[in-house]
Enzyme design. Structure first.
Site, PDB file in Angstrom:
ATOM      1  CG  ASP A  28     -16.964  74.280  11.740  1.00 38.47           C
ATOM      2  OD1 ASP A  28     -16.793  73.998  12.923  1.00 38.47           O
ATOM      3  OD2 ASP A  28     -16.270  73.789  10.820  1.00 38.47           O
ATOM      4  CG  ASP A  69     -12.687  76.610  11.465  1.00 35.16           C
ATOM      5  OD1 ASP A  69     -13.462  77.113  12.295  1.00 35.16           O
ATOM      6  OD2 ASP A  69     -12.547  75.389  11.306  1.00 35.16           O
ATOM      7  CG  ASP A  87      -5.287  67.976  12.304  1.00 37.01           C
ATOM      8  OD1 ASP A  87      -5.402  68.628  11.244  1.00 37.01           O
ATOM      9  OD2 ASP A  87      -6.266  67.663  13.013  1.00 37.01           O
TER      10      ASP A  87
HETATM   11  P1  ATP Z   1     -14.778  69.346  11.593  1.00 39.65           P
HETATM   12  O1  ATP Z   1     -15.092  70.768  11.957  1.00 39.65           O
HETATM   13  O2  ATP Z   1     -15.510  68.797  10.436  1.00 39.65           O
HETATM   14  O3  ATP Z   1     -14.815  68.457  12.761  1.00 39.65           O
HETATM   15  P2  ATP Z   1     -12.161  70.414  11.175  1.00 39.65           P
HETATM   16  O4  ATP Z   1     -10.988  69.888  10.412  1.00 39.65           O
HETATM   17  O5  ATP Z   1     -12.690  71.737  10.756  1.00 39.65           O
HETATM   18  O6  ATP Z   1     -13.256  69.295  11.115  1.00 39.65           O
HETATM   19  P3  ATP Z   1     -11.747  71.600  13.736  1.00 39.65           P
HETATM   20  O7  ATP Z   1     -11.635  70.925  15.049  1.00 39.65           O
HETATM   21  O8  ATP Z   1     -12.872  72.528  13.479  1.00 39.65           O
HETATM   22  O9  ATP Z   1     -11.760  70.423  12.671  1.00 39.65           O
HETATM   23  O10 ATP Z   1     -10.351  72.328  13.486  1.00 39.65           O
HETATM   24  C1  ATP Z   1     -10.161  73.262  12.440  1.00 39.65           C
HETATM   25  C2  ATP Z   1      -8.766  73.094  11.867  1.00 39.65           C
HETATM   26  O11 ATP Z   1      -7.791  73.353  12.883  1.00 39.65           O
HETATM   27  C3  ATP Z   1      -8.427  71.699  11.352  1.00 39.65           C
HETATM   28  O12 ATP Z   1      -8.847  71.529  10.031  1.00 39.65           O
HETATM   29  C4  ATP Z   1      -6.935  71.648  11.501  1.00 39.65           C
HETATM   30  O13 ATP Z   1      -6.314  72.295  10.422  1.00 39.65           O
HETATM   31  C5  ATP Z   1      -6.672  72.466  12.753  1.00 39.65           C
HETATM   32  N1  ATP Z   1      -6.615  71.617  13.954  1.00 39.65           N
HETATM   33  C6  ATP Z   1      -7.614  71.297  14.793  1.00 39.65           C
HETATM   34  N2  ATP Z   1      -7.202  70.533  15.806  1.00 39.65           N
HETATM   35  C7  ATP Z   1      -5.875  70.366  15.630  1.00 39.65           C
HETATM   36  C8  ATP Z   1      -4.851  69.684  16.356  1.00 39.65           C
HETATM   37  N3  ATP Z   1      -5.146  69.011  17.458  1.00 39.65           N
HETATM   38  N4  ATP Z   1      -3.595  69.747  15.874  1.00 39.65           N
HETATM   39  C9  ATP Z   1      -3.303  70.452  14.763  1.00 39.65           C
HETATM   40  N5  ATP Z   1      -4.214  71.102  14.033  1.00 39.65           N
HETATM   41  C10 ATP Z   1      -5.494  71.068  14.451  1.00 39.65           C
HETATM   42 MG    MG Z   2     -14.145  72.854  11.804  1.00 41.84          MG
END
Ligand code: ATP
Ligand code: MG
Length: 470
Positions: A69, A71, A160
């Site tokens: 996805d 963002d 994170d």
């Molecule tokens: P995936 O979508 O593959 O699971 P992702 O890294 O994109 O991984 P998401 O949950 O979609 O994870 O979150 C998007 C972004 O938001 C992350 O890459 C991170 O930068 C930030 N993020 C998400 N959750 C947290 C958190 N609990 N604390 C700090 N930053 C976060």
């Molecule tokens: Mg994501």
């Protein structure tokens, strides 16, 4: 000032942060981006805002995984972004953001945020946007609301892990690394941004995310990032069960469940997600017909294979697997108290589900099919007369059959029941009757079944049907 790098990962001296990788030095191209995410980026850019892709999509691409996805982050406020897209909605309380919808695809647009915890109080007092309603913390220091906007540098620091703070700039197609994520990708390690203890205190779910990425990417967890996890795992008790439910689905239902399960247990986190199952596994309880650990591992492995093969899995199936050993244990206890088989099962299921929802909420649309799958484990052996046909048309038959196969694969001897149901599903109708007769023979201890009187086939009222089945 963003320093320009000469290659993707840069030489050591060029690794001073932030680091900018120009378009001709990296492989992330517009072809790798969903056309809808590109539309959003361009629209924001044309309206005079900064617009970047951030997070998982850049990380995954650089590691060689197809991004899932996209963002978007911007310096436009949620209200400003919302005003630019007629197909958008303002959502969230904890984090206010905008969803732009294109058919089934949703592009999430968030505004650069500052981590208020990392700031000196005097400094944050000066922030125009910082009002009580913008931030809130629980008595445990967990961030409940975080709507203070900031610069891109501040936005990077509140993310994170370092590899999640990589930004793709639509203005010049460069990748910008604010926290050393590129170097960590090269080292194949997960490193938290800032002080690990403080970051887990603010949001304990980050501990689960570290495990999820370790399993998904096959990365190691950098020692300082890993060190406080065991000791701080208990903070997960303060996370709303509904959020943990969503997290469990991502942890165990994304194709790397087996590895994730092992890591969750190794780091002492599993206990806070599945307290009963964890206690049962630790107790070493086993029965002739169930080896809890072998069964759960088999279930997770089958789920992983399905997902990796592009097939769907249902959250209720995963949960039914993880709670089945506890159901089996409780079932035995209720039977010992004198309850008949099925009422004992229903009591056991209620007890196990009640305990589980205190840890991770389970929506009713999932708990009902879970009960059905468990219930069918006791009904599938009883295939006599017309029952086999009735069971075959049960809406949960397929899931219950798959579940039964997992029980057999994990070493439970059900007398070839899985094969029987497999043959039964594939056989033409006349052979189906032979199969039932053979099952009848077995029921009668090998004696030939009494010749059945053939009844004329006609439609019956549901009452007549029921009385005939009894
Ligand atoms: P995936 O979508 O593959 O699971 P992702 O890294 O994109 O991984 P998401 O949950 O979609 O994870 O979150 C998007 C972004 O938001 C992350 O890459 C991170 O930068 C930030 N993020 C998400 N959750 C947290 C958190 N609990 N604390 C700090 N930053 C976060
Ligand atoms: Mg994501």
């Amino acid at each position: 000032m963003v320093r320009k790098a000469t290659s993707l990962f840069g030489s050591d001296e060029s690794r001073q942060l932030p680091l900018e990788i120009p378009r001709d030095k990296h492989t992330f191209s517009r072809k790798n981006i969903s056309p809808n995410a590109l539309k959003v980026l361009y629209r924001l850019h044309e309206a005079g805002f900064d617009a970047y892709l951030v997070g998982g999509c850049i990380r995954d691409h650089l590691i060689g995984i197809e991004p899932k996805d996209f963002d978007v982050v911007t310096n436009a406020t949620p209200e400003e972004a919302h005003a630019l897209f007629s197909n958008s909605r303002l959502i969230g309380r904890r984090f206010k953001l905008v969803h732009v919808t294109y058919g089934r695809e949703i592009i999430e647009v968030s505004t650069f945020r500052a981590n208020t915890a990392a700031q000196h109080p005097a400094e944050s007092d000066q922030r125009k946007s910082l009002k009580d309603k913008d931030t809130a913390r629980s008595s445990h220091g967990i961030i409940l609301r975080d709507n203070v906007y900031g610069s891109i540098e501040e936005d990077a620091e509140r993310r994170d892990f370092t590899f999640n703070a990589l930004y793709y700039n639509i203005a010049d197609f460069s990748i910008n690394d604010y926290c050393g994520g590129l170097a960590d990708i090269e080292k194949r390690q997960i490193r938290i941004i800032g002080d690990a203890r403080q970051r887990y205190q603010e949001d304990p779910v980050r501990m689960l995310r570290a495990i999820r990425f370790a399993a998904k990417l096959n990365f190691s967890i950098e020692p300082e990032t890993a060190a406080p996890i065991k000791e701080m795992a208990h903070l997960l008790d303060h996370i709303p069960p509904a959020r943990l439910f969503e997290e469990v689905l991502k942890l165990l239902g994304s194709g790397n469940g087996t590895e994730t399960f092992k890591l969750l247990r190794e780091y002492g986190l599993f206990k806070y997600l599945f307290p009963d199952t964890d206690a049962l596994l630790k107790s070493g309880w086993q029965r002739k017909d169930i080896d809890p650990e072998a069964f759960i591992l088999q279930g997770l492995q089958n789920t992983d294979e399905r997902i990796q093969g592009g097939r769907s899995t249902a959250p209720y199936f995963l949960y039914a697997i993880l709670l089945w050993p506890s159901v089996a244990l409780r079932h035995e206890e209720f039977e010992k108290q004198g309850l008949p088989e099925l009422p004992a099962l229903h009591q056991a299921a209620t007890m196990v589900l009640d305990n589980q929802v205190a840890a991770t909420a389970i929506p009713r649309r999932f708990s009902t099919p879970m009960r059905e799958i468990w219930d069918l484990q006791f009904r599938l052996p009883k295939r006599y007369g017309k029952r086999a046909f009735t069971l075959l048309h049960h809406p949960r038959f397929r899931a219950a059959f798959d579940f039964l196969l997992i029980r057999e694969q994990s070493g439970t001897d059900l007398g070839g029941l899985g094969n029987w149901w497999n043959d039964f599903q594939q056989a033409p109708e006349n052979q189906q009757r032979d199969l039932i007769n053979r099952a009848d023979e077995r029921k009668a201890g090998g004696e030939a079944p009494k010749a059945k009187r053939r009844r004329p086939r006609r439609r019956k009222s549901s009452n007549a049907k029921r009385s005939q089945e009894q």
